[in-house]
Write a protein that holds these residues in place. Sequence first.
Motif, PDB file in Angstrom:
ATOM      1  N   THR A  49       0.848  -1.203   0.000  1.00 18.19           N
ATOM      2  CA  THR A  49       0.000   0.000   0.000  1.00 18.19           C
ATOM      3  C   THR A  49       0.876   1.243   0.000  1.00 18.19           C
ATOM      4  O   THR A  49       2.108   1.138  -0.093  1.00 18.19           O
ATOM      5  CB  THR A  49      -0.949  -0.012   1.229  1.00 18.19           C
ATOM      6  N   ARG A  57      -8.294   7.031  -0.126  1.00 16.88           N
ATOM      7  CA  ARG A  57      -9.462   6.137  -0.029  1.00 16.88           C
ATOM      8  C   ARG A  57     -10.136   6.162   1.331  1.00 16.88           C
ATOM      9  O   ARG A  57     -11.272   5.705   1.453  1.00 16.88           O
ATOM     10  CB  ARG A  57      -9.048   4.686  -0.316  1.00 16.88           C
ATOM     11  N   ARG A 167      -4.843  -5.911   3.367  1.00 14.47           N
ATOM     12  CA  ARG A 167      -4.921  -4.643   2.634  1.00 14.47           C
ATOM     13  C   ARG A 167      -6.182  -3.840   2.956  1.00 14.47           C
ATOM     14  O   ARG A 167      -6.200  -2.633   2.815  1.00 14.47           O
ATOM     15  CB  ARG A 167      -4.922  -4.927   1.133  1.00 14.47           C
ATOM     16  N   GLY A 219     -15.461  -4.563   2.194  1.00 19.24           N
ATOM     17  CA  GLY A 219     -15.341  -3.113   2.303  1.00 19.24           C
ATOM     18  C   GLY A 219     -16.364  -2.347   1.480  1.00 19.24           C
ATOM     19  O   GLY A 219     -16.949  -1.368   1.950  1.00 19.24           O
ATOM     20  N   LYS A 220     -16.577  -2.804   0.248  1.00 19.75           N
ATOM     21  CA  LYS A 220     -17.505  -2.070  -0.626  1.00 19.75           C
ATOM     22  C   LYS A 220     -18.924  -2.108  -0.071  1.00 19.75           C
ATOM     23  O   LYS A 220     -19.661  -1.121  -0.119  1.00 19.75           O
ATOM     24  CB  LYS A 220     -17.473  -2.665  -2.034  1.00 19.75           C
ATOM     25  N   HIS A 254     -19.205   8.781  13.497  1.00 17.69           N
ATOM     26  CA  HIS A 254     -18.182   7.753  13.695  1.00 17.69           C
ATOM     27  C   HIS A 254     -17.095   7.945  12.642  1.00 17.69           C
ATOM     28  O   HIS A 254     -17.382   8.161  11.460  1.00 17.69           O
ATOM     29  CB  HIS A 254     -18.824   6.371  13.592  1.00 17.69           C
ATOM     30  N   ASN A 257     -14.417   6.478   7.512  1.00 13.68           N
ATOM     31  CA  ASN A 257     -13.851   6.735   6.192  1.00 13.68           C
ATOM     32  C   ASN A 257     -14.417   8.076   5.722  1.00 13.68           C
ATOM     33  O   ASN A 257     -15.629   8.252   5.683  1.00 13.68           O
ATOM     34  CB  ASN A 257     -14.261   5.601   5.236  1.00 13.68           C
ATOM     35  N   ASN A 284      -9.722   4.458  12.575  1.00 20.68           N
ATOM     36  CA  ASN A 284     -11.039   3.977  13.002  1.00 20.68           C
ATOM     37  C   ASN A 284     -10.895   3.305  14.368  1.00 20.68           C
ATOM     38  O   ASN A 284     -10.301   2.238  14.474  1.00 20.68           O
ATOM     39  CB  ASN A 284     -11.584   2.994  11.955  1.00 20.68           C
TER      40      ASN A 284
HETATM   41  O1  UT7 Z   1     -16.499   1.078  10.939  1.00 21.87           O
HETATM   42  C1  UT7 Z   1     -16.672   0.590   9.619  1.00 21.87           C
HETATM   43  C2  UT7 Z   1     -15.353   0.074   9.145  1.00 21.87           C
HETATM   44  N1  UT7 Z   1     -15.247  -0.256   7.750  1.00 21.87           N
HETATM   45  C3  UT7 Z   1     -15.152   0.662   6.764  1.00 21.87           C
HETATM   46  O2  UT7 Z   1     -15.244   1.855   6.952  1.00 21.87           O
HETATM   47  C4  UT7 Z   1     -14.885   0.081   5.387  1.00 21.87           C
HETATM   48  C5  UT7 Z   1     -15.523   0.851   4.262  1.00 21.87           C
HETATM   49  N2  UT7 Z   1     -14.852   0.532   2.987  1.00 21.87           N
HETATM   50  C6  UT7 Z   1     -13.670   1.082   2.687  1.00 21.87           C
HETATM   51  O3  UT7 Z   1     -13.173   1.922   3.422  1.00 21.87           O
HETATM   52  C7  UT7 Z   1     -13.057   0.666   1.370  1.00 21.87           C
HETATM   53  O4  UT7 Z   1     -13.783  -0.407   0.818  1.00 21.87           O
HETATM   54  C8  UT7 Z   1     -11.556   0.261   1.497  1.00 21.87           C
HETATM   55  C9  UT7 Z   1     -10.737   1.501   1.782  1.00 21.87           C
HETATM   56  C10 UT7 Z   1     -11.360  -0.766   2.590  1.00 21.87           C
HETATM   57  C11 UT7 Z   1     -11.074  -0.317   0.170  1.00 21.87           C
HETATM   58  O5  UT7 Z   1     -11.304   0.592  -0.888  1.00 21.87           O
HETATM   59  P1  UT7 Z   1     -11.958   0.093  -2.235  1.00 21.87           P
HETATM   60  O6  UT7 Z   1     -12.061   1.273  -3.135  1.00 21.87           O
HETATM   61  O7  UT7 Z   1     -13.219  -0.651  -1.906  1.00 21.87           O
HETATM   62  O8  UT7 Z   1     -10.820  -0.885  -2.772  1.00 21.87           O
HETATM   63  P2  UT7 Z   1     -10.928  -2.151  -3.722  1.00 21.87           P
HETATM   64  O9  UT7 Z   1     -10.759  -3.386  -2.924  1.00 21.87           O
HETATM   65  O10 UT7 Z   1     -12.122  -2.061  -4.643  1.00 21.87           O
HETATM   66  O11 UT7 Z   1      -9.667  -1.966  -4.611  1.00 21.87           O
HETATM   67  C12 UT7 Z   1      -9.532  -0.861  -5.551  1.00 21.87           C
HETATM   68  C13 UT7 Z   1      -8.107  -0.833  -6.056  1.00 21.87           C
HETATM   69  C14 UT7 Z   1      -7.599  -2.168  -6.573  1.00 21.87           C
HETATM   70  O12 UT7 Z   1      -6.652  -1.889  -7.610  1.00 21.87           O
HETATM   71  P3  UT7 Z   1      -7.078  -1.937  -9.168  1.00 21.87           P
HETATM   72  O13 UT7 Z   1      -7.623  -3.324  -9.394  1.00 21.87           O
HETATM   73  O14 UT7 Z   1      -8.112  -0.867  -9.349  1.00 21.87           O
HETATM   74  O15 UT7 Z   1      -5.797  -1.650  -9.868  1.00 21.87           O
HETATM   75  C15 UT7 Z   1      -6.858  -2.764  -5.395  1.00 21.87           C
HETATM   76  O16 UT7 Z   1      -5.858  -3.674  -5.788  1.00 21.87           O
HETATM   77  O17 UT7 Z   1      -7.207  -0.466  -4.998  1.00 21.87           O
HETATM   78  C16 UT7 Z   1      -6.261  -1.526  -4.766  1.00 21.87           C
HETATM   79  N3  UT7 Z   1      -6.091  -1.648  -3.329  1.00 21.87           N
HETATM   80  C17 UT7 Z   1      -5.109  -1.058  -2.638  1.00 21.87           C
HETATM   81  N4  UT7 Z   1      -4.071  -0.293  -3.045  1.00 21.87           N
HETATM   82  C18 UT7 Z   1      -3.247   0.165  -2.082  1.00 21.87           C
HETATM   83  C19 UT7 Z   1      -6.899  -2.297  -2.438  1.00 21.87           C
HETATM   84  N5  UT7 Z   1      -6.431  -2.137  -1.188  1.00 21.87           N
HETATM   85  C20 UT7 Z   1      -5.322  -1.378  -1.295  1.00 21.87           C
HETATM   86  C21 UT7 Z   1      -4.412  -0.854  -0.357  1.00 21.87           C
HETATM   87  N6  UT7 Z   1      -3.395  -0.092  -0.809  1.00 21.87           N
HETATM   88  N7  UT7 Z   1      -4.530  -1.091   0.977  1.00 21.87           N
END
Ligand code: UT7
Length: 333
Positions: A49, A57, A167, A219-220, A254, A257, A284
Amino acid sequence: MTLPAPASTTSDSAARPDVPTVGFRLSGIGAALPETVVTNHDLTTTIDTSDEWIRDRTGIGQRFVGGTTAGLATEAAAQAMKRAEVGAEEIDQLLLATTSPDFICPGTAPAVAARLGLDCGALDIQAACSGWVYGLIMANGLLLQGQKKVLVVGAETLDRITDYSARDTGILFGNGAGAAVVEADPNGPGELLGWDMGADGNYVDILYAEHGGHLQMNGKEVFRQAVRAIERSAVAAMARAGLGASDIDLVIPHQANINIIESAWKRVGFTMEQTGMRLEEIGNTSAASIPLVLDDMLDSGRIQPGANVMFLGFGAGMTWATAIIRWSGEIRP
Ligand code: UT7
């Protein structure tokens, strides 16, 4: 102890017959964070990351790790009691919201009560990130039953159930605690103006941890459901209070994000200028996040007497809870 008859409702609340009141005053707020900071840069040694990606994000820059839930809770609660000028013998009930208790059994609250020297009921509330707001609303019910001072604490050591090589979850969670002394104040202007609590157990599998395991998350889906829960709960609490979005002086959501907050705000009509945030600094911290921000808002003079302050929790379960308070509580010089 002889319980007094419930106080009569104020003229204000007479206009909202479903919101009885004996006054509601957060007379002292406390906070505790462990010493060890883990920055986004630090995480790049265990996670593929970058600081830039995490900030973009989530809005998170660092988080705190270490300590115990009872230890952090005790520190925050002791500070809240000192600021409220309340002695241990005056506390009628301890409500401790946590999703990371020190033991599966017993709850963490009795240990915290013992350390603080309290002689009263003490129990944990497990409503994930909504827990502290659930506790606040339940405290109002205890005040209506005749209790005078209720300690509401949110405390977490999420580092024990977070996989810092994952991640998704590894970039989000950290430790901390926040606490409030909630007092009945029948003749004061402070009041719980409106509230909402809800849960939808059809979403258990989008954020959970099994015994001995780490948090697992879709996450989504959490993002999507959080935005829906926020809108639904904020609107319900404001309807109960007879207030609109522009009547709220400060909203403390809260801290999960920043993008969740901004998406939900577009639906509800809140602005970021109305919003208390500390996400970049603390990450968080689940049930601890809202009182940790409240403490910071008092430090920076963002809350004035008479302000309408909204606390808005949402999280695993799904659970959600909103409380709107007319502030007559602690003010810092
Ligand atoms: O109290 C409640 C607690 N939970 C939350 O608040 C979670 C809410 N959800 C989120 O915050 C988001 O879903 C996350 C931040 C966890 C993840 O973000 P996302 O936009 O859903 O990521 P994703 O899994 O769809 O991945 C998008 C892209 C991918 O790359 P490509 O395929 O577009 O090239 C992943 O490989 O981001 C990449 N990716 C990362 N890159 C750097 C996924 N995780 C990471 C990371 N660092 N940690």
